[in-house]
Enzyme design. Structure first.
Site, PDB file in Angstrom:
ATOM      1  N   HIS A 162      61.874 -84.479  20.697  1.00 20.48           N
ATOM      2  CA  HIS A 162      63.224 -85.009  20.949  1.00 20.48           C
ATOM      3  C   HIS A 162      63.224 -86.473  20.501  1.00 20.48           C
ATOM      4  O   HIS A 162      62.181 -87.142  20.553  1.00 20.48           O
ATOM      5  CB  HIS A 162      63.479 -84.912  22.457  1.00 20.48           C
ATOM      6  N   ASP A 192      55.990 -85.170  27.341  1.00 21.06           N
ATOM      7  CA  ASP A 192      57.404 -85.126  27.710  1.00 21.06           C
ATOM      8  C   ASP A 192      57.649 -83.787  28.406  1.00 21.06           C
ATOM      9  O   ASP A 192      57.692 -82.744  27.759  1.00 21.06           O
ATOM     10  CB  ASP A 192      58.241 -85.257  26.419  1.00 21.06           C
ATOM     11  N   GLN A 235      61.602 -80.374  29.557  1.00 25.63           N
ATOM     12  CA  GLN A 235      62.011 -78.970  29.485  1.00 25.63           C
ATOM     13  C   GLN A 235      60.985 -78.055  30.142  1.00 25.63           C
ATOM     14  O   GLN A 235      61.182 -76.842  30.158  1.00 25.63           O
ATOM     15  CB  GLN A 235      62.215 -78.555  28.013  1.00 25.63           C
ATOM     16  N   LYS A 289      67.865 -81.950  34.566  1.00 27.05           N
ATOM     17  CA  LYS A 289      67.612 -80.621  33.985  1.00 27.05           C
ATOM     18  C   LYS A 289      66.984 -79.683  35.013  1.00 27.05           C
ATOM     19  O   LYS A 289      66.787 -78.509  34.739  1.00 27.05           O
ATOM     20  CB  LYS A 289      66.706 -80.747  32.758  1.00 27.05           C
ATOM     21  N   CYS A 328      69.236 -83.555  19.224  1.00 26.56           N
ATOM     22  CA  CYS A 328      68.404 -84.771  19.252  1.00 26.56           C
ATOM     23  C   CYS A 328      67.011 -84.477  18.696  1.00 26.56           C
ATOM     24  O   CYS A 328      65.998 -84.949  19.239  1.00 26.56           O
ATOM     25  CB  CYS A 328      68.299 -85.361  20.658  1.00 26.56           C
TER      26      CYS A 328
HETATM   27  N1  PMP Z   1      62.986 -84.877  25.870  1.00 26.48           N
HETATM   28  C1  PMP Z   1      63.452 -83.621  25.791  1.00 26.48           C
HETATM   29  C2  PMP Z   1      62.528 -82.525  25.305  1.00 26.48           C
HETATM   30  C3  PMP Z   1      64.749 -83.340  26.189  1.00 26.48           C
HETATM   31  O1  PMP Z   1      65.220 -82.087  26.109  1.00 26.48           O
HETATM   32  C4  PMP Z   1      65.574 -84.400  26.654  1.00 26.48           C
HETATM   33  C5  PMP Z   1      67.003 -84.158  27.089  1.00 26.48           C
HETATM   34  N2  PMP Z   1      67.759 -83.450  26.162  1.00 26.48           N
HETATM   35  C6  PMP Z   1      65.049 -85.686  26.705  1.00 26.48           C
HETATM   36  C7  PMP Z   1      63.756 -85.887  26.303  1.00 26.48           C
HETATM   37  C8  PMP Z   1      65.864 -86.848  27.188  1.00 26.48           C
HETATM   38  O2  PMP Z   1      65.876 -86.843  28.575  1.00 26.48           O
HETATM   39  P1  PMP Z   1      66.940 -87.687  29.423  1.00 26.48           P
HETATM   40  O3  PMP Z   1      68.174 -86.845  29.485  1.00 26.48           O
HETATM   41  O4  PMP Z   1      66.277 -87.830  30.736  1.00 26.48           O
HETATM   42  O5  PMP Z   1      67.155 -88.968  28.752  1.00 26.48           O
END
Ligand code: PMP
Length: 416
Positions: free
Chosen positions: A133, A210, A213, A236, A374
């Site tokens: 991401h 990270d 997910q 999430k 993203c």
């Molecule tokens: N990393 C991943 C794999 C994500 O899916 C997301 C959210 N789409 C993020 C980072 C960003 O997280 P946050 O919404 O807490 O900024």
């Protein structure tokens, strides 16, 4: 509710229809149709208990944390710290190694700015993966620009899994940090982070994972993963937006300078210099999202009730059903066929633009995401500007999957 929703496997001891009834928003209609919410990888829906916890905080306990000695101040601080304790248990880490922050984006920036920026030098390298991401790419690019370090990229195999041989071949002596996602938000690929972190550690490379997910879908044992940093985001995993955490090894937290300065993160401030608070408070400047974290504590309690193993089993049933049904749709291509996958399905239908599909599905009451998610470098890898993404959660049903596939068939004809 179909027969499959009262189904026969491990997750069957749970009454999933009752679980679903805990989510008030899921009773909504959209464009006159019952809502089918398949965008949980974007943000998860909230159960009544989380909404109530936030509401109750503002109605009965609202005060700032750590500053006031009055009763409300103590209640607020206790509830906020209780959320940290719950989260620590949920992740199987020490709660005093958990920095509470606004989410994964903040958490990964904290690692990049506070751990990496003072350490990296020209000639050093950072390893990322193709499926990251942007939140796990851009902070590293900013640090690389300022330190002269370079970025190397681990690529994917044809199934959308990390090519582990290629990844390990990148882990050469100049690599100081490897930062990777546990679960891809686009492909659903679950990376073998335990094995990868062990390989990195053997080579003296620090690892950041990270977990945005992963935390909503799997029982996590962060201590067993053996990473140095693990980031999660609350919204999430049934919690409020603006909540999340960074777990870091104690020695890193002790050595890292603060990222943001202000109140709460100090012991004593003089104009000659400031004595910082102990970790994790050293990294929590300013008034936090108190109500949000109390809500996140309630979310952790909520998820612990069916338990993450049952949630995972339930989602795997839904994923298998959705994958099977989608594979019958003519011209539909699923991106990523990893052997270990979370309930995230990216797809395109021949001749239809992702946004057109998502817009027409919305008119049928189906909320999916379309776009680059993203993850531009991943889109570049597949040579597409965008995909559709259906992301499921335990509160979804087999009937919803069927209705989604039927709606997809309908809109495909409209576009074709
Ligand atoms: N990393 C991943 C794999 C994500 O899916 C997301 C959210 N789409 C993020 C980072 C960003 O997280 P946050 O919404 O807490 O900024």
């Amino acid at each position: 509710m179909s027969r499959m929703d009262a189904s026969s496997t491990a997750a069957s001891t749970i009454d999933w229809a009752r679980v679903r009834a805990d989510f008030p928003l899921l009773t909504r209609q959209v464009h006159g149709k019952p809502l089918i919410y398949f965008d949980s990888a974007n943000t998860g829906q909230k159960p009544e208990s989380v909404i109530e916890a936030v509401d109750d905080f503002y109605r009965r306990h609202n005060a700032n944390v750590s500053r006031a000695v009055h009763a409300l101040g103590t209640e607020a601080t206790d509830a906020y710290e209780a959320a940290r304790t719950k989260l620590g248990k949920f992740l199987n880490v020490r709660s005093d190694e958990l920095v509470l922050c606004s989410g994964t984006t903040f958490a990964l920036n904290l690692v990049a700015y506070s751990w990496a920026l003072p350490r990296l030098q020209p000639g050093d390298a950072i390893v990322l993966t193709r499926m990251e991401h942007h939140a796990n790419i851009v902070p590293w690019q900013l640090v690389a620009q300022r330190t002269g370090a370079t970025i190397k990229v681990a690529e994917l195999n044809e199934r959308g899994e990390l090519d582990l041989d290629q990844l390990y071949s990148l882990l050469t002596p100049e690599v100081k940090v490897l930062s990777l996602t546990h679960v891809s938000n686009v492909l659903g690929t679950v990376n073998p982070v335990r094995e990868i972190c062990r390989e990195a550690r053997r080579r003296g490379i620090v690892t950041a994972v990270d977990g945005s997910q992963a935390a909503p879908h799997r029982a996590l044992d962060v201590a067993a993963i053996g990473c140095d940093f693990y980031a999660i985001t609350g919204h999430k995993m049934c919690g409020p937006t603006g909540t999340g955490a960074l777990w870091a090894r104690r020695e890193h937290l002790a050595a890292m300078p603060p990222f943001i300065g202000g109140g709460e993160m100090i012991k004593e401030v003089r104009f000659e210099g400031t004595v910082f608070n102990d970790p994790p408070h050293k990294f929590e400047a300013g008034t936090p999202n108190i109500a949000g974290f109390i809500g996140l504590g309630a979310a952790v309690d909520y998820l612990s009730s069916p338990g993450m193993a049952n949630i995972e089993a339930r989602e795997q049933e839904l994923l298998a059903h959705a994958t099977e049904e989608l594979s019958k749709v003519p011209g539909l291509r699923i991106f990523g066929q990893a052997r270990d996958r979370a309930a995230v399905i990216s797809f395109l239908v021949e001749g239809a633009h992702a946004h057109d599909l998502a817009t027409l599905l919305d008119l049928e009451g189906v909320a999916i995401r379309s776009g680059h998610h993203c993850a531009h470098p991943l889109m570049q890898h597949f040579g597409v500007p965008a995909t559709c993404r259906a992301s499921l959660a335990f509160y979804n049903t087999h009937d919803e999957v069927d209705a989604f596939v039927a709606a997809l068939g309908k809109v495909r004809k409209l576009l074709g």
